[in-house]
Structure formats: C-alpha cells, structure tokens
Design a protein around this motif. Structure first.
Motif, PDB file in Angstrom:
ATOM      1  N   ALA A   1     -12.779  -0.149 -23.225  1.00  0.00           N
ATOM      2  CA  ALA A   1     -13.618   0.215 -24.278  1.00  0.00           C
ATOM      3  C   ALA A   1     -13.574  -0.920 -25.457  1.00  0.00           C
ATOM      4  N   TRP A   2     -14.660  -0.984 -26.316  1.00  0.00           N
ATOM      5  CA  TRP A   2     -14.799  -2.162 -27.412  1.00  0.00           C
ATOM      6  C   TRP A   2     -15.405  -1.642 -28.505  1.00  0.00           C
ATOM      7  N   LYS A   3     -14.443  -2.228 -29.711  1.00  0.00           N
ATOM      8  CA  LYS A   3     -14.891  -1.833 -31.140  1.00  0.00           C
ATOM      9  C   LYS A   3     -16.105  -2.805 -31.603  1.00  0.00           C
ATOM     10  N   GLY A   4     -17.286  -2.309 -31.901  1.00  0.00           N
ATOM     11  CA  GLY A   4     -18.329  -3.305 -32.242  1.00  0.00           C
ATOM     12  C   GLY A   4     -18.446  -3.497 -33.677  1.00  0.00           C
TER      13      GLY A   4
ATOM     14  N   TRP B   1     -22.368   4.114 -35.528  1.00  0.00           N
ATOM     15  CA  TRP B   1     -22.180   3.429 -34.022  1.00  0.00           C
ATOM     16  C   TRP B   1     -20.830   2.807 -34.237  1.00  0.00           C
ATOM     17  N   TYR B   2     -19.793   3.004 -33.405  1.00  0.00           N
ATOM     18  CA  TYR B   2     -18.550   2.571 -33.256  1.00  0.00           C
ATOM     19  C   TYR B   2     -18.512   1.668 -32.090  1.00  0.00           C
ATOM     20  N   GLY B   3     -19.060   1.383 -31.032  1.00  0.00           N
ATOM     21  CA  GLY B   3     -18.824   0.326 -29.866  1.00  0.00           C
ATOM     22  C   GLY B   3     -19.369   0.713 -28.610  1.00  0.00           C
ATOM     23  N   LYS B   4     -18.586   0.201 -27.585  1.00  0.00           N
ATOM     24  CA  LYS B   4     -19.285   0.387 -26.333  1.00  0.00           C
ATOM     25  C   LYS B   4     -18.092   0.622 -25.313  1.00  0.00           C
ATOM     26  N   ALA B   5     -18.659   1.399 -24.137  1.00  0.00           N
ATOM     27  CA  ALA B   5     -17.515   1.904 -23.306  1.00  0.00           C
ATOM     28  C   ALA B   5     -17.918   1.534 -21.863  1.00  0.00           C
ATOM     29  N   PHE B   6     -17.093   0.838 -21.010  1.00  0.00           N
ATOM     30  CA  PHE B   6     -17.765   0.600 -19.985  1.00  0.00           C
ATOM     31  C   PHE B   6     -16.787   1.383 -18.515  1.00  0.00           C
ATOM     32  N   GLY B   7     -17.627   1.737 -17.661  1.00  0.00           N
ATOM     33  CA  GLY B   7     -17.197   2.572 -16.407  1.00  0.00           C
ATOM     34  C   GLY B   7     -16.496   1.741 -15.373  1.00  0.00           C
ATOM     35  N   ALA B   8     -16.125   2.467 -14.008  1.00  0.00           N
ATOM     36  CA  ALA B   8     -15.555   1.723 -13.062  1.00  0.00           C
ATOM     37  C   ALA B   8     -16.545   1.192 -12.088  1.00  0.00           C
ATOM     38  N   GLU B   9     -17.902   1.510 -12.299  1.00  0.00           N
ATOM     39  CA  GLU B   9     -18.860   0.658 -11.505  1.00  0.00           C
ATOM     40  C   GLU B   9     -19.738  -0.188 -12.230  1.00  0.00           C
ATOM     41  N   THR B  10     -20.967   0.416 -12.413  1.00  0.00           N
ATOM     42  CA  THR B  10     -22.000  -0.395 -13.316  1.00  0.00           C
ATOM     43  C   THR B  10     -22.646   0.681 -14.276  1.00  0.00           C
ATOM     44  N   ASP B  11     -21.778   1.710 -14.582  1.00  0.00           N
ATOM     45  CA  ASP B  11     -22.218   2.481 -15.682  1.00  0.00           C
ATOM     46  C   ASP B  11     -21.525   2.206 -16.967  1.00  0.00           C
ATOM     47  N   CYS B  12     -22.247   2.481 -18.134  1.00  0.00           N
ATOM     48  CA  CYS B  12     -21.708   2.198 -19.377  1.00  0.00           C
ATOM     49  C   CYS B  12     -22.305   2.939 -20.426  1.00  0.00           C
TER      50      CYS B  12
ATOM     51  N   PHE C   1     -27.658  -9.358 -33.221  1.00  0.00           N
ATOM     52  CA  PHE C   1     -26.430  -9.816 -32.770  1.00  0.00           C
ATOM     53  C   PHE C   1     -25.176  -9.348 -33.091  1.00  0.00           C
ATOM     54  N   PHE C   2     -24.474  -9.140 -32.269  1.00  0.00           N
ATOM     55  CA  PHE C   2     -23.085  -8.025 -32.287  1.00  0.00           C
ATOM     56  C   PHE C   2     -22.003  -8.696 -32.030  1.00  0.00           C
ATOM     57  N   GLU C   3     -20.834  -8.257 -32.255  1.00  0.00           N
ATOM     58  CA  GLU C   3     -19.609  -8.709 -31.697  1.00  0.00           C
ATOM     59  C   GLU C   3     -18.577  -7.580 -31.245  1.00  0.00           C
ATOM     60  N   LEU C   4     -18.014  -7.373 -30.040  1.00  0.00           N
ATOM     61  CA  LEU C   4     -17.160  -6.352 -29.563  1.00  0.00           C
ATOM     62  C   LEU C   4     -15.779  -7.065 -29.309  1.00  0.00           C
TER      63      LEU C   4
END
Length: 205
Positions: free
Chosen positions: A81-84, A111-122, A197-200
């Motif tokens: 998980a990442w803070k955007g 908007w807070y950030g992004k989260a990535f799953g165990a496969e290719t889902d996010c 453009f954004f940073e995580l």
C-alpha cells in the motif's frame, strides 16, 4: 525543483469498503461522480487534456524527473500500500495548471493513495475520510496491472513501467516507475496526454 504537496502521514489502517463509511459515503459518491466529469477530455477548453504549442515549448521538469526513475516490475508492488502525493510543477513549466487543478481535486475528493493485490489486481483510488480509509465507490478505482515501456510524448526514455489500467475510467492509465526502494513516481495518462504526475510513498505495516 519539483515539490510534493501532501498532508501529514497517518498510521497505516485497514482499507474500508464504502459500506463501512456510513454517513460519508454519499458525499464521496457525489464528489467521485464530479471528478469523472472533470477528467473527461476537454480539448481546447483549458482542461486536463488540453495541449498546445505554447505549452510544449515550456521546460518540463516533471517529465525529466520521470525519465530519471528506474524500471519497475509488478512483483515489487504485490501486497503493498502506498500514500499518494500530487506533485507541484514549478512556475512557468509544463503541467503547472494541470498539477494545481489535480491537487485541488485530490484534496476535495479525499484521494489517499493506491493499494496492490497479490496478483495483478489493484485499487488505484484509495480514499480517506476522517480516520477511515476505503476504496473509491462505484468501482471507480478498480484496476489491473501489466508491464509497459511507455515512450510517448510525455516521456523521452524507454523504461519498464507498471501500467495500471482503470476498469471504469475509459482510457485513463497510470504509468509507474521506481525512484527508490520506498518511493515511486507515476503519471496518469489519457491517450497521449498526461492528466497528472504523482508520487507514491510505501506504507509500512
């Protein structure tokens, strides 16, 4: 220099579904719907997708910073998980107005950030309302990951990027590269033109 604009970091919490947000869900749904209108193509009207020759002749430090980033692979993002943060463009440079507009939109929508799953889902749109964090309603942030070299108008160097393609946001795609072990840089693109453009920053358990 490129400047990041973000609020204070908060301790990592579990992601919440919209059903757990209670009274705040309706407001977030409304703002999310408004954001979709803003993110539509607005050629020639000064919106997110607007582009002209005068703009193209300005310096582009955000693109330069993105070009300096390193290759990124999907395996590096799985189960993280990442803070955007929306980046600020220096005065007089390309993307100055777009970045400012995107920063205001992110603040309004939460908007807070992004989260990535165990496969290719996010989940590309993790939101924050008070102490609660949750996925954007209506599936607006549902996305899948793949790899892409990404060498279009807004990047001059071919590198392996993680492509995050939104399922319900038309042609909107994020391209993400690695700045260092705990920091990523990305650009949201519609067609050949960047939206923001954004940073995580990695959130540690």
């Amino acid at each position: 220099a490129v400047v990041a604009t973000a609020g204070a970091h908060a301790p990592q919490q579990s992601l919440f579904t919209p059903s757990k947000v209670a009274g705040g869900a309706a407001a977030v749904v409304g703002v999310a719907a408004a954001s979709r209108v803003v993110m539509r193509s607005t050629k020639g009207s000064g919106g997110f997708d607007d582009f002209d020759e005068e703009e193209a002749n300005k310096p582009h430090p955000l693109r330069d910073a993105f070009d300096e980033c390193e290759n990124l692979k999907i395996d590096e993002l799985k189960l993280s998980a990442w803070k955007g943060t929306i980046l600020q463009a220096p005065p007089g440079s390309q993307m100055e107005k777009k970045q400012a507009m995107a920063g205001r939109l992110a603040a309004v929508t939460g908007w807070y950030g992004k989260a990535f799953g165990a496969e290719t889902d996010c989940q590309a749109l993790v939101m924050k309302l008070g102490p609660l964090r949750f996925n954007a309603p209506l599936g607006l942030g549902d996305a899948t990951m793949s790899h892409d070299g990404y060498r279009l108008r807004w990047s001059t160097i071919m590198r392996t990027s993680v492509e995050v393609r939104y399922k319900k946001q038309g042609e909107v795609v994020d391209y993400i590269r690695r700045k260092d072990e705990n920091t990523l840089m990305g650009v949201a693109v519609r067609g050949k033109d960047p939206l923001v453009f954004f940073e995580l920053e990695r959130l540690k358990e």
